[in-house]
Design an enzyme around this catalytic site. Structure first.
Site, PDB file in Angstrom:
ATOM      1  N   GLY A   1      22.045  68.721  29.573  1.00  0.00           N
ATOM      2  CA  GLY A   1      21.216  68.054  28.581  1.00  0.00           C
ATOM      3  C   GLY A   1      21.843  68.134  27.193  1.00  0.00           C
TER       4      GLY A   1
ATOM      5  NE  ARG B   1      40.041  31.182  48.365  1.00  0.00           N
ATOM      6  CZ  ARG B   1      39.060  30.337  48.636  1.00  0.00           C
ATOM      7  NH1 ARG B   1      38.409  30.430  49.782  1.00  0.00           N
ATOM      8  NH2 ARG B   1      38.708  29.416  47.765  1.00  0.00           N
TER       9      ARG B   1
ATOM     10  N   GLY C   1      36.286  32.567  41.778  1.00  0.00           N
ATOM     11  CA  GLY C   1      34.830  32.461  41.693  1.00  0.00           C
ATOM     12  C   GLY C   1      34.110  33.493  42.532  1.00  0.00           C
TER      13      GLY C   1
ATOM     14  CD  GLU D   1      31.793  63.991  30.405  1.00  0.00           C
ATOM     15  OE1 GLU D   1      31.584  64.653  29.373  1.00  0.00           O
ATOM     16  OE2 GLU D   1      31.185  64.211  31.461  1.00  0.00           O
TER      17      GLU D   1
END
Length: 389
Positions: A123, A270, A341, A364
C-alpha cells in the site's frame, strides 16, 4: 562473463514454461474479456510454490536469486501479464518483510505467505502521491500500544486478498526531509477501520484487482510496525521497489516475446497476393527489428537482475525497466501492424498485449522519473556505463 542460464535456472524455466503453456495461454484471452478471476491459475501458483519466491527457506519459501525471479515474471507475462501481478506485489511485500521485519513479524507472517495461504501486496500509492512517495498524506498517530491510521491508498494490487497489507504512512508528518517521518505498518485484513472500497476499472492489467483502500481511524498494533523502528519506511519501500523494477522489466520481456511469437506465426500463415506475408520484405524488416530488440531487452533484464544479486542497483534496474518497457510497447505495436486489421480485433492476442504493455512504462515509477534516478546515479558516480557498469 556468462550470458547463459545455469542448469537449475534452465530446468526452472522449463517447468514454468510448461505450466504457462498448459494452464494460462489457453484461457487468458477469454478470462480477461469476461472479467473472471483466475482462481485455478492462483491454485497452480500455490502448487508450484511461487508465492514463496522471495521468502527465505527457513520460513518455507524458495528464496530465489534475482535472475530466477525475473524468469518467473517473464514466463508468466508471456501467457498473461495481468496474472503476473498477483505474484508481483505479493513477492515484493514478502521481500520487504523478510529483509526488514522483526523476528516476531517474520514468524507470524512469512510461513503463510510462502504457501499462498496468506496473500499480500503493498500500500504505497495515494490519489495525490504516486511516484512522489514523500507526498503521501496517510498518517499514523501513536496511541498507547497501537497506531491510529487515517488515509486513502489507491491502485493497490491484491487489496481484496492481502492479509497483511504493508502500508506506507507518516508517523511524523512534520519531519524534514519528509522521508525521515515515514514508516510501514503491516495492516491485518480484519482491522476495524480498514476497508477496500472499490475496484478501479482499467484499460489492461486484468486478472488481478487494483483497488482503493480507506483507513478510517484503523487501529494497528505497534507490534506491526515493520522492523519495530519508526522513520525507516521509505528505505524499506525503496529496497522492495528495486526488485520491483526487475519484475517490470521481466514482465515487459514476456509481453515482447509473446508479441514476437504471435507476429511470426501470423506472418507465416497469412497469405496476400498468393504468398505468405512473411515473404514480403516489409514484414521481414519488422520481424527482424522486433526479434533484435527483444533479445536486447532480455539481456538487459537479466543483467539488471544479476546486479541486484551483487548489491544496490538503482541505476541498473532503472535502465532495464525503462528500456524493456519501451521495447514491450513497440513490440506490441509492431505485432499489431503485422496482423493488419485483425490485430485490432479482440479475437486475437495482440490487442491485449498492447493494452498490457502501456502499463509497463508507468508501473514501479514512470519512465521519465526513472531517467532522473539513473542520471543522478551516474553523476554521483554510483553507476558507470560500460563493462562492469
Amino acid at each position: 562473463m556468462d550470458f547463459d542460464l545455469n542448469d537449475d535456472q534452465r530446468e526452472f524455466r522449463a517447468l514454468l514454461r510448461e505450466f504457462v503453456d498448459k494452464e494460462i495461454v489457453p484461457v487468458a484471452r477469454d478470462w480477461e474479456h469476461s472479467g473472471r478471476y483466475p482462481s485455478e491459475i492462483v491454485a497452480g501458483f500455490r502448487s508450484l510454490g511461487l508465492f514463496g519466491l522471495t521468502v527465505p527457506e527457513e520460513y518455507g519459501g524458495l528464496d530465489l536469486d534475482p535472475v530466477s525471479f525475473a524468469l518467473v515474471f517473464e514466463e508468466i507475462s508471456r501467457g498473461w501479464m495481468g496474472v503476473a501481478g498477483i505474484l508481483g506485489s505479493h513477492s515484493l511485500a514478502c521481500r520487504m518483510i523478510a529483509t526488514h521485519g522483526t523476528e516476531d513479524q517474520k514468524r507470524r507472517y512469512l510461513p503463510g505467505l510462502a504457501t499462498g495461504e496468506r496473500r499480500t501486496g503493498i500500500g504505497l500509492t495515494e490519489p495525490d502521491a504516486g511516484t512522489d512517495l514523500q507526498g503521501i498524506r496517510t498518517v499514523a498517530r501513536r496511541d498507547g500500544d497501537h497506531y491510529v491510521v487515517t488515509g486513502t491508498k489507491t491502485w493497490i494490487t491484491n487489496a481484496r486478498h492481502a492479509d497483511p497489507l504493508p502500508v506506507l504512512v507518516k508517523t511524523d508528518k512534520d519531519a524534514r526531509p519528509a522521508h525521515r517521518g515515514m514508516s510501514v505498518l503491516l495492516v491485518d485484513a480484519d482491522t476495524p477501520g480498514f476497508t477496500v472500497t472499490k475496484d478501479i476499472p482499467k484499460l489492461g492489467y486484468k486478472g488481478t484487482e487494483s483497488c482503493e483502500v480507506v483507513l478510517d481511524g484503523a487501529r494497528v498494533p505497534a507490534a506491526n510496525l515493520l522492523g519495530g523502528v519508526e522513520g525507516r519506511g521509505m528505505q524499506q519501500a525503496l529496497s522492495a521497489l528495486e526488485w520491483g523494477r526487475v519484475n517490470i522489466a521481466a514482465r515487459s520481456v514476456g509481453i515482447a516475446q509473446r508479441a514476437y511469437d504471435e507476429a511470426l506465426a501470423y506472418a507465416k500463415q497469412r497469405k496476400a497476393f498468393g504468398r505468405a506475408i512473411a515473404d514480403f520484405q516489409a514484414v521481414q524488416l519488422q520481424l527482424a527489428s522486433l526479434a533484435t530488440t527483444l533479445q536486447a531487452a532480455r539481456l538487459m533484464a537479466y543483467w539488471a537482475a544479476d546486479r541486484v544479486r551483487q548489491g544496490r542497483a538503482d541505476a541498473q534496474t532503472g535502465m532495464a525497466k525503462i528500456f524493456c518497457s519501451e521495447v514491450a510497447l513497440q513490440a506490441a505495436i509492431d505485432a499489431l501492424k503485422v496482423h493488419g486489421g485483425y490485430g485490432y480485433s479482440t479475437e486475437y492476442e495482440v490487442e491485449r498485449l498492447y493494452r498490457d504493455a502501456v502499463l509497463m512504462s508507468i508501473g514501479e515509477g514512470t519512465n521519465d522519473v526513472l531517467r532522473t534516478v539513473v542520471a543522478k546515479s551516474l553523476t554521483r558516480g554510483d553507476a558507470k556505463v560500460g563493462w562492469g557498469g
